[in-house]
Design a protein around this motif. Structure first.
Motif, PDB file in Angstrom:
ATOM      1  N   GLY A   1      41.052 -29.128  -3.505  1.00  0.00           N
ATOM      2  CA  GLY A   1      40.148 -28.802  -4.549  1.00  0.00           C
ATOM      3  C   GLY A   1      39.774 -27.574  -4.892  1.00  0.00           C
ATOM      4  O   GLY A   1      39.801 -26.252  -4.466  1.00  0.00           O
ATOM      5  N   SER A   2      39.826 -27.415  -7.035  1.00  0.00           N
ATOM      6  CA  SER A   2      39.422 -26.254  -7.063  1.00  0.00           C
ATOM      7  C   SER A   2      37.978 -25.995  -7.596  1.00  0.00           C
ATOM      8  O   SER A   2      37.898 -24.694  -8.130  1.00  0.00           O
ATOM      9  CB  SER A   2      40.597 -26.861  -8.269  1.00  0.00           C
ATOM     10  N   ALA A   3      37.225 -26.989  -7.332  1.00  0.00           N
ATOM     11  CA  ALA A   3      35.735 -26.077  -7.020  1.00  0.00           C
ATOM     12  C   ALA A   3      35.439 -24.905  -6.286  1.00  0.00           C
ATOM     13  O   ALA A   3      35.660 -24.914  -5.393  1.00  0.00           O
ATOM     14  CB  ALA A   3      35.230 -27.385  -6.964  1.00  0.00           C
ATOM     15  N   TYR A   4      34.448 -24.854  -7.702  1.00  0.00           N
ATOM     16  CA  TYR A   4      33.736 -23.125  -6.226  1.00  0.00           C
ATOM     17  C   TYR A   4      33.364 -23.613  -4.842  1.00  0.00           C
ATOM     18  O   TYR A   4      33.535 -22.692  -4.123  1.00  0.00           O
ATOM     19  CB  TYR A   4      33.066 -22.070  -7.135  1.00  0.00           C
ATOM     20  N   LYS A   5      32.755 -24.872  -4.891  1.00  0.00           N
ATOM     21  CA  LYS A   5      32.452 -25.035  -3.778  1.00  0.00           C
ATOM     22  C   LYS A   5      33.020 -25.887  -2.599  1.00  0.00           C
ATOM     23  O   LYS A   5      32.152 -24.979  -1.314  1.00  0.00           O
ATOM     24  CB  LYS A   5      31.117 -26.085  -3.966  1.00  0.00           C
ATOM     25  N   ALA A   6      34.045 -26.144  -2.420  1.00  0.00           N
ATOM     26  CA  ALA A   6      34.812 -26.429  -1.421  1.00  0.00           C
ATOM     27  C   ALA A   6      34.886 -27.226  -0.456  1.00  0.00           C
ATOM     28  O   ALA A   6      34.414 -27.202   0.422  1.00  0.00           O
ATOM     29  CB  ALA A   6      35.679 -24.733  -1.301  1.00  0.00           C
ATOM     30  N   ARG A   7      34.090 -28.080  -1.317  1.00  0.00           N
ATOM     31  CA  ARG A   7      33.407 -29.376  -0.185  1.00  0.00           C
ATOM     32  C   ARG A   7      34.839 -30.285   0.217  1.00  0.00           C
ATOM     33  O   ARG A   7      34.800 -30.832   1.208  1.00  0.00           O
ATOM     34  CB  ARG A   7      32.505 -30.150  -0.703  1.00  0.00           C
ATOM     35  N   GLN A   8      35.823 -30.368  -0.443  1.00  0.00           N
ATOM     36  CA  GLN A   8      37.125 -30.920   0.081  1.00  0.00           C
ATOM     37  C   GLN A   8      37.572 -30.578   1.656  1.00  0.00           C
ATOM     38  O   GLN A   8      37.265 -31.080   2.189  1.00  0.00           O
ATOM     39  CB  GLN A   8      37.553 -30.984  -1.181  1.00  0.00           C
ATOM     40  N   SER A   9      37.653 -29.380   1.465  1.00  0.00           N
ATOM     41  CA  SER A   9      37.703 -28.339   2.737  1.00  0.00           C
ATOM     42  C   SER A   9      36.960 -29.160   3.771  1.00  0.00           C
ATOM     43  O   SER A   9      37.380 -28.981   4.680  1.00  0.00           O
ATOM     44  CB  SER A   9      38.296 -27.291   2.243  1.00  0.00           C
TER      45      SER A   9
ATOM     46  N   VAL B   1      40.123 -35.427 -12.505  1.00  0.00           N
ATOM     47  CA  VAL B   1      39.230 -34.824 -12.547  1.00  0.00           C
ATOM     48  C   VAL B   1      38.458 -35.192 -13.585  1.00  0.00           C
ATOM     49  O   VAL B   1      38.450 -36.108 -14.679  1.00  0.00           O
ATOM     50  CB  VAL B   1      40.781 -33.907 -13.580  1.00  0.00           C
ATOM     51  N   SER B   2      37.439 -34.609 -14.189  1.00  0.00           N
ATOM     52  CA  SER B   2      36.039 -34.959 -14.931  1.00  0.00           C
ATOM     53  C   SER B   2      35.517 -32.913 -15.214  1.00  0.00           C
ATOM     54  O   SER B   2      35.266 -32.142 -13.885  1.00  0.00           O
ATOM     55  CB  SER B   2      35.367 -35.681 -14.469  1.00  0.00           C
ATOM     56  N   PRO B   3      35.294 -32.363 -16.143  1.00  0.00           N
ATOM     57  CA  PRO B   3      34.920 -31.112 -16.262  1.00  0.00           C
ATOM     58  C   PRO B   3      33.337 -31.515 -16.491  1.00  0.00           C
ATOM     59  O   PRO B   3      32.804 -30.601 -15.569  1.00  0.00           O
ATOM     60  CB  PRO B   3      35.264 -30.982 -17.852  1.00  0.00           C
ATOM     61  N   LYS B   4      32.937 -32.551 -15.985  1.00  0.00           N
ATOM     62  CA  LYS B   4      30.930 -32.834 -15.989  1.00  0.00           C
ATOM     63  C   LYS B   4      31.465 -32.566 -14.178  1.00  0.00           C
ATOM     64  O   LYS B   4      31.971 -33.576 -13.680  1.00  0.00           O
ATOM     65  CB  LYS B   4      30.698 -34.287 -16.282  1.00  0.00           C
ATOM     66  N   GLY B   5      30.434 -32.344 -13.914  1.00  0.00           N
ATOM     67  CA  GLY B   5      29.822 -32.283 -12.592  1.00  0.00           C
ATOM     68  C   GLY B   5      28.813 -32.471 -12.204  1.00  0.00           C
ATOM     69  O   GLY B   5      28.124 -33.680 -13.119  1.00  0.00           O
ATOM     70  N   GLY B   6      28.997 -33.832 -11.012  1.00  0.00           N
ATOM     71  CA  GLY B   6      27.895 -34.520 -10.026  1.00  0.00           C
ATOM     72  C   GLY B   6      28.405 -36.157 -10.735  1.00  0.00           C
ATOM     73  O   GLY B   6      27.567 -36.788 -10.893  1.00  0.00           O
ATOM     74  N   VAL B   7      29.537 -36.551 -11.095  1.00  0.00           N
ATOM     75  CA  VAL B   7      30.156 -36.968 -11.384  1.00  0.00           C
ATOM     76  C   VAL B   7      30.948 -38.220 -10.550  1.00  0.00           C
ATOM     77  O   VAL B   7      31.165 -39.361 -10.307  1.00  0.00           O
ATOM     78  CB  VAL B   7      31.083 -37.143 -12.684  1.00  0.00           C
ATOM     79  N   GLY B   8      30.628 -37.139  -8.931  1.00  0.00           N
ATOM     80  CA  GLY B   8      31.495 -37.818  -7.954  1.00  0.00           C
ATOM     81  C   GLY B   8      33.202 -37.823  -7.639  1.00  0.00           C
ATOM     82  O   GLY B   8      33.876 -38.294  -6.819  1.00  0.00           O
TER      83      GLY B   8
END
Length: 54
Positions: free
Chosen positions: A37-45, A7-14
């Motif tokens: 993943g809870s990010a709107y981009k859903a890249r994990q899935s 978890v990190s509130p900052k984006g782009g940290v890997g």
């Protein structure tokens, strides 16, 4: 059952990269893995569907 959270509130940290690599390593050892993943981009899935475990 152990739970690992990245978890990190900052984006782009890997976070996504770290989570996918960690999940892959655990799965390769024969353990069950659920990657959510809870990010709107859903890249994990998206990444997991491209490279399913064998």
């Amino acid at each position: 059952m152990p739970t690992i959270s990245l978890v990190s509130p900052k984006g782009g940290v890997g976070k996504t990269t770290a989570a996918v690599v960690l999940a892959t390593q655990i799965a390769q050892k024969g353990k069950a893995v659920v990657l959510i993943g809870s990010a709107y981009k859903a890249r994990q899935s998206h990444r997991c569907s491209q490279h399913p475990a064998r």
